[in-house]
Design a protein around this motif. Structure first.
Motif, PDB file in Angstrom:
ATOM      1  N   PHE A 109      -7.313 -35.779 -27.908  1.00 36.04           N
ATOM      2  CA  PHE A 109      -8.588 -36.291 -28.403  1.00 36.04           C
ATOM      3  C   PHE A 109      -9.630 -35.189 -28.589  1.00 36.04           C
ATOM      4  CE2 PHE A 109      -6.576 -39.685 -25.938  1.00 36.04           C
ATOM      5  CZ  PHE A 109      -6.650 -40.769 -26.799  1.00 36.04           C
ATOM      6  N   ALA A 110      -9.286 -33.945 -28.269  1.00 35.50           N
ATOM      7  CA  ALA A 110     -10.258 -32.853 -28.267  1.00 35.50           C
ATOM      8  C   ALA A 110     -10.887 -32.665 -29.643  1.00 35.50           C
ATOM      9  CB  ALA A 110      -9.592 -31.557 -27.818  1.00 35.50           C
ATOM     10  N   SER A 111     -12.163 -32.287 -29.613  1.00 40.57           N
ATOM     11  CA  SER A 111     -12.929 -32.187 -30.847  1.00 40.57           C
ATOM     12  C   SER A 111     -13.851 -30.976 -30.797  1.00 40.57           C
ATOM     13  CB  SER A 111     -13.760 -33.468 -31.040  1.00 40.57           C
ATOM     14  OG  SER A 111     -14.649 -33.368 -32.122  1.00 40.57           O
ATOM     15  N   GLY A 112     -13.745 -30.098 -31.784  1.00 36.45           N
ATOM     16  CA  GLY A 112     -14.612 -28.936 -31.855  1.00 36.45           C
ATOM     17  C   GLY A 112     -16.076 -29.331 -31.846  1.00 36.45           C
ATOM     18  N   GLY A 113     -16.845 -28.718 -30.965  1.00 36.59           N
ATOM     19  CA  GLY A 113     -18.258 -29.039 -30.838  1.00 36.59           C
ATOM     20  C   GLY A 113     -18.553 -30.134 -29.841  1.00 36.59           C
ATOM     21  N   GLY A 114     -17.509 -30.804 -29.353  1.00 36.06           N
ATOM     22  CA  GLY A 114     -17.702 -31.894 -28.409  1.00 36.06           C
ATOM     23  C   GLY A 114     -18.217 -31.408 -27.072  1.00 36.06           C
ATOM     24  N   GLY A 115     -18.979 -32.276 -26.404  1.00 35.59           N
ATOM     25  CA  GLY A 115     -19.512 -31.931 -25.108  1.00 35.59           C
ATOM     26  C   GLY A 115     -19.412 -33.075 -24.130  1.00 35.59           C
ATOM     27  N   ILE A 116     -19.718 -32.783 -22.890  1.00 36.72           N
ATOM     28  CA  ILE A 116     -19.810 -33.821 -21.868  1.00 36.72           C
ATOM     29  C   ILE A 116     -20.950 -34.775 -22.212  1.00 36.72           C
ATOM     30  CG2 ILE A 116     -20.380 -34.210 -19.431  1.00 36.72           C
ATOM     31  CD1 ILE A 116     -18.995 -31.470 -18.881  1.00 36.72           C
ATOM     32  N   LEU A 117     -22.010 -34.235 -22.767  1.00 35.70           N
ATOM     33  CA  LEU A 117     -23.188 -35.017 -23.124  1.00 35.70           C
ATOM     34  C   LEU A 117     -23.114 -35.472 -24.576  1.00 35.70           C
ATOM     35  CD1 LEU A 117     -25.888 -32.715 -21.488  1.00 35.70           C
ATOM     36  CD2 LEU A 117     -24.772 -34.715 -20.476  1.00 35.70           C
ATOM     37  N   ASN A 118     -23.553 -36.682 -24.832  1.00 31.74           N
ATOM     38  CA  ASN A 118     -23.527 -37.208 -26.198  1.00 31.74           C
ATOM     39  C   ASN A 118     -24.415 -36.416 -27.144  1.00 31.74           C
ATOM     40  OD1 ASN A 118     -21.749 -39.271 -25.546  1.00 31.74           O
ATOM     41  ND2 ASN A 118     -23.364 -40.754 -25.107  1.00 31.74           N
ATOM     42  N   GLU A 119     -25.505 -35.861 -26.616  1.00 29.68           N
ATOM     43  CA  GLU A 119     -26.469 -35.173 -27.476  1.00 29.68           C
ATOM     44  C   GLU A 119     -26.069 -33.738 -27.797  1.00 29.68           C
ATOM     45  OE1 GLU A 119     -28.365 -34.926 -23.239  1.00 29.68           O
ATOM     46  OE2 GLU A 119     -27.078 -36.280 -24.383  1.00 29.68           O
ATOM     47  N   THR A 120     -25.009 -33.231 -27.217  1.00 28.61           N
ATOM     48  CA  THR A 120     -24.599 -31.842 -27.444  1.00 28.61           C
ATOM     49  C   THR A 120     -24.106 -31.632 -28.873  1.00 28.61           C
ATOM     50  OG1 THR A 120     -24.108 -31.307 -25.141  1.00 28.61           O
ATOM     51  CG2 THR A 120     -22.839 -30.135 -26.817  1.00 28.61           C
ATOM     52  N   ALA A 121     -24.576 -30.551 -29.497  1.00 31.91           N
ATOM     53  CA  ALA A 121     -24.115 -30.095 -30.824  1.00 31.91           C
ATOM     54  C   ALA A 121     -24.272 -31.157 -31.902  1.00 31.91           C
ATOM     55  CB  ALA A 121     -22.660 -29.628 -30.743  1.00 31.91           C
ATOM     56  N   THR A 122     -25.389 -31.862 -31.889  1.00 29.32           N
ATOM     57  CA  THR A 122     -25.617 -32.891 -32.914  1.00 29.32           C
ATOM     58  C   THR A 122     -25.684 -32.284 -34.310  1.00 29.32           C
ATOM     59  OG1 THR A 122     -27.990 -32.722 -32.498  1.00 29.32           O
ATOM     60  CG2 THR A 122     -26.801 -34.483 -31.350  1.00 29.32           C
ATOM     61  N   TYR A 123     -26.055 -31.005 -34.421  1.00 30.16           N
ATOM     62  CA  TYR A 123     -26.170 -30.386 -35.750  1.00 30.16           C
ATOM     63  C   TYR A 123     -24.813 -30.127 -36.390  1.00 30.16           C
ATOM     64  CZ  TYR A 123     -25.801 -26.399 -32.563  1.00 30.16           C
ATOM     65  OH  TYR A 123     -25.414 -25.536 -31.559  1.00 30.16           O
ATOM     66  N   PHE A 124     -23.719 -30.339 -35.647  1.00 29.93           N
ATOM     67  CA  PHE A 124     -22.398 -30.287 -36.264  1.00 29.93           C
ATOM     68  C   PHE A 124     -22.082 -31.587 -37.008  1.00 29.93           C
ATOM     69  CE2 PHE A 124     -20.894 -27.056 -32.885  1.00 29.93           C
ATOM     70  CZ  PHE A 124     -21.290 -26.000 -33.696  1.00 29.93           C
ATOM     71  N   ILE A 125     -22.985 -32.532 -36.968  1.00 26.58           N
ATOM     72  CA  ILE A 125     -22.914 -33.817 -37.665  1.00 26.58           C
ATOM     73  C   ILE A 125     -21.846 -34.732 -37.066  1.00 26.58           C
ATOM     74  CG2 ILE A 125     -22.815 -35.007 -39.880  1.00 26.58           C
ATOM     75  CD1 ILE A 125     -25.080 -32.957 -39.619  1.00 26.58           C
ATOM     76  N   GLN A 126     -20.588 -34.346 -37.167  1.00 27.45           N
ATOM     77  CA  GLN A 126     -19.497 -35.171 -36.636  1.00 27.45           C
ATOM     78  C   GLN A 126     -18.701 -34.379 -35.601  1.00 27.45           C
ATOM     79  OE1 GLN A 126     -17.586 -36.319 -40.465  1.00 27.45           O
ATOM     80  NE2 GLN A 126     -17.816 -38.422 -39.747  1.00 27.45           N
ATOM     81  N   ARG A 127     -18.514 -34.964 -34.443  1.00 24.93           N
ATOM     82  CA  ARG A 127     -17.657 -34.437 -33.379  1.00 24.93           C
ATOM     83  C   ARG A 127     -17.545 -35.537 -32.333  1.00 24.93           C
ATOM     84  NH1 ARG A 127     -21.846 -35.887 -32.044  1.00 24.93           N
ATOM     85  NH2 ARG A 127     -23.438 -34.926 -30.750  1.00 24.93           N
ATOM     86  N   PHE A 128     -16.513 -35.500 -31.546  1.00 24.30           N
ATOM     87  CA  PHE A 128     -16.298 -36.502 -30.500  1.00 24.30           C
ATOM     88  C   PHE A 128     -16.815 -35.968 -29.165  1.00 24.30           C
ATOM     89  CE2 PHE A 128     -12.232 -38.058 -32.824  1.00 24.30           C
ATOM     90  CZ  PHE A 128     -13.000 -38.848 -33.670  1.00 24.30           C
ATOM     91  N   SER A 129     -17.805 -36.605 -28.601  1.00 20.56           N
ATOM     92  CA  SER A 129     -18.220 -36.290 -27.240  1.00 20.56           C
ATOM     93  C   SER A 129     -17.160 -36.809 -26.273  1.00 20.56           C
ATOM     94  CB  SER A 129     -19.563 -36.936 -26.930  1.00 20.56           C
ATOM     95  OG  SER A 129     -19.416 -38.357 -26.883  1.00 20.56           O
ATOM     96  N   LEU A 130     -17.273 -36.460 -25.012  1.00 19.63           N
ATOM     97  CA  LEU A 130     -16.290 -36.922 -24.033  1.00 19.63           C
ATOM     98  C   LEU A 130     -16.331 -38.435 -23.893  1.00 19.63           C
ATOM     99  CD1 LEU A 130     -14.064 -36.446 -22.060  1.00 19.63           C
ATOM    100  CD2 LEU A 130     -15.740 -35.702 -20.350  1.00 19.63           C
ATOM    101  N   TYR A 131     -17.516 -39.020 -23.921  1.00 16.58           N
ATOM    102  CA  TYR A 131     -17.587 -40.483 -23.845  1.00 16.58           C
ATOM    103  C   TYR A 131     -16.865 -41.122 -25.033  1.00 16.58           C
ATOM    104  CZ  TYR A 131     -20.600 -41.433 -19.825  1.00 16.58           C
ATOM    105  OH  TYR A 131     -21.089 -41.586 -18.545  1.00 16.58           O
ATOM    106  N   LYS A 132     -17.011 -40.539 -26.223  1.00 18.37           N
ATOM    107  CA  LYS A 132     -16.324 -41.074 -27.395  1.00 18.37           C
ATOM    108  C   LYS A 132     -14.817 -40.910 -27.249  1.00 18.37           C
ATOM    109  CE  LYS A 132     -15.953 -42.876 -31.474  1.00 18.37           C
ATOM    110  NZ  LYS A 132     -16.289 -44.307 -31.703  1.00 18.37           N
ATOM    111  N   GLN A 133     -14.374 -39.777 -26.726  1.00 15.41           N
ATOM    112  CA  GLN A 133     -12.943 -39.557 -26.532  1.00 15.41           C
ATOM    113  C   GLN A 133     -12.359 -40.573 -25.551  1.00 15.41           C
ATOM    114  OE1 GLN A 133     -11.895 -35.370 -25.867  1.00 15.41           O
ATOM    115  NE2 GLN A 133     -13.676 -34.732 -27.067  1.00 15.41           N
TER     116      GLN A 133
END
Length: 378
Positions: A109-133
């Motif tokens: 499920f790993a996603s480039g730009g993804g973070g533990i926090l939902n708000e991390t790397a929002t400027y990448f537009i699309q990425r899966f945060s850990l909660y989304k994964q």
């Protein structure tokens, strides 16, 4: 009548894919992470600005075309999984993914730009945060329950291996950026409490979803990646970033120990490669590297170029560089990290059958050379 009922039951069980004596599913792994573990999810996020879909990514892997990995070869998870006899799990967004493939190979499920926090790397537009994964993992579980039934699905997920490898983006692409709201809301200590507290809730959620064998990876000296060095007038490592990584590792190690001791039937372990990576950076020749402070794939003197591009020039020998691009380690560096984790955590064979995919051939590369065509899936 009895024969008819027995035959009907056997047919029903066969349709569900359940043998009379159980699932007999092999052990697979489910990976949650960021670009260090992504194997192609972001390639299917059409609006994502964090994608490894350009040459020279993947040059030393398979056919040499971009494959979604943010390096020239394998990820750390690839190498450790091969050592353990685990199949390499495909990207969740791979259009060929089916229930049978999930049970045979797991899911990444790993996603480039993804973070533990939902708000991390929002400027990448699309990425899966850990909660989304984790949400996507819940959907996968439902598919498998429908396929083999709730009892066998529970066994399958409880015997599986889980990797959680995230956190660097929460600093580099969030807290340490002046434009980030979190950089204004928190100081170092309160941000770490917020970040690790969020991770605590996520690991407990993963356990509630059936995960029992979990490895949580710590952070390396992220202040020494080329992107951080180039921000310094001296070219040295950013010590503030490194101190945050060390503190995160300390807090996360304690968290993992606590959860492993309190959650029922949980085996949660912490993988820390900070020291060995720091030693490679400090003593590159000791590990066979000629360079441990700049990327192999770069756009000449124009830095930082955040990704490799077709016009990038490659170092002459990719096996001699610790970093592949401004952010990510090379295959050779990933081998060192993987070996350290195997040694520290005592990883042994899980599935005896099946040989791992071949290692990449790291032949010297004389730049510039013609760029390969982009992958059809990019």
């Amino acid at each position: 009548m009895k024969y008819s009922m027995a035959a009907s039951l056997l047919i029903a069980l066969t349709i569900l894919g359940v043998a009379m004596d159980g699932c007999h599913c092999k052990v697979v792994q489910f990976i949650f992470g960021d670009s260090l573990s992504d194997v192609g999810n972001n390639e299917y996020l059409s609006r994502s600005l964090a994608r490894a879909n350009l040459p020279w990514y993947g040059i030393d892997f398979g056919n040499g075309l971009p494959n979604g990995r943010y390096t020239n070869g394998r990820t750390v998870a690839d190498i450790i999984g091969d050592h353990m006899g685990l199949p390499r799990p495909p990207a969740f967004l791979d259009p060929t993914l089916t229930e049978d493939i999930i049970m045979s190979n797991g899911v990444n499920f790993a996603s480039g730009g993804g973070g533990i926090l939902n708000e991390t790397a929002t400027y990448f537009i699309q990425r899966f945060s850990l909660y989304k994964q984790l949400e996507l993992f819940g959907g996968v579980q439902e598919l498998i329950r429908q396929k083999i039934g709730p009892t066998e699905a529970e066994k399958f997920f409880q015997q599986s291996q889980y990797v959680v490898a995230m956190g660097s983006n929460d600093f580099i692409n969030n807290y340490l950026m002046p434009i980030s709201g979190d950089s204004w809301t928190y100081n170092d200590d309160t941000f770490l409490i917020y970040l690790v507290g969020t991770l605590r809730n996520q690991l407990k959620l993963l356990h509630s979803l059936g995960a029992r064998q979990v490895i949580v990876f710590g952070l390396g000296p992220m202040g020494c990646i080329p992107l951080q060095r180039v921000l310094s007038t001296s070219g040295d490592c950013q010590q503030k970033s490194n101190n945050l990584a060390l503190k995160f590792n300390q807090l996360t190690s304690k968290l993992v120990m606590e959860l492993s001791n309190t959650l029922p039937n949980a085996s949660i372990r912490f993988g820390d490669a900070y020291d060995v990576v720091n030693d490679v950076i400090s003593n590159p020749s000791k590990y066979g590297f000629d360079n441990a402070d700049s990327p192999c794939c770069s756009f000449g003197k124009i830095r930082p170029a955040l990704t490799c591009v077709p016009a990038s020039r490659l170092c002459k020998d990719r096996s001699k560089y610790m970093f592949w691009d401004e952010y990510h380690p090379s295959d050779s560096a990933n081998v060192i990290v993987a070996k350290e984790m195997i040694k520290k955590l005592g990883f042994g064979k899980v599935n005896q059958a099946g040989a791992p995919s071949p290692q990449p051939s790291l032949a010297p590369s004389d730049a510039p050379v013609a760029a390969p065509a982009p992958s059809p899936n990019a």
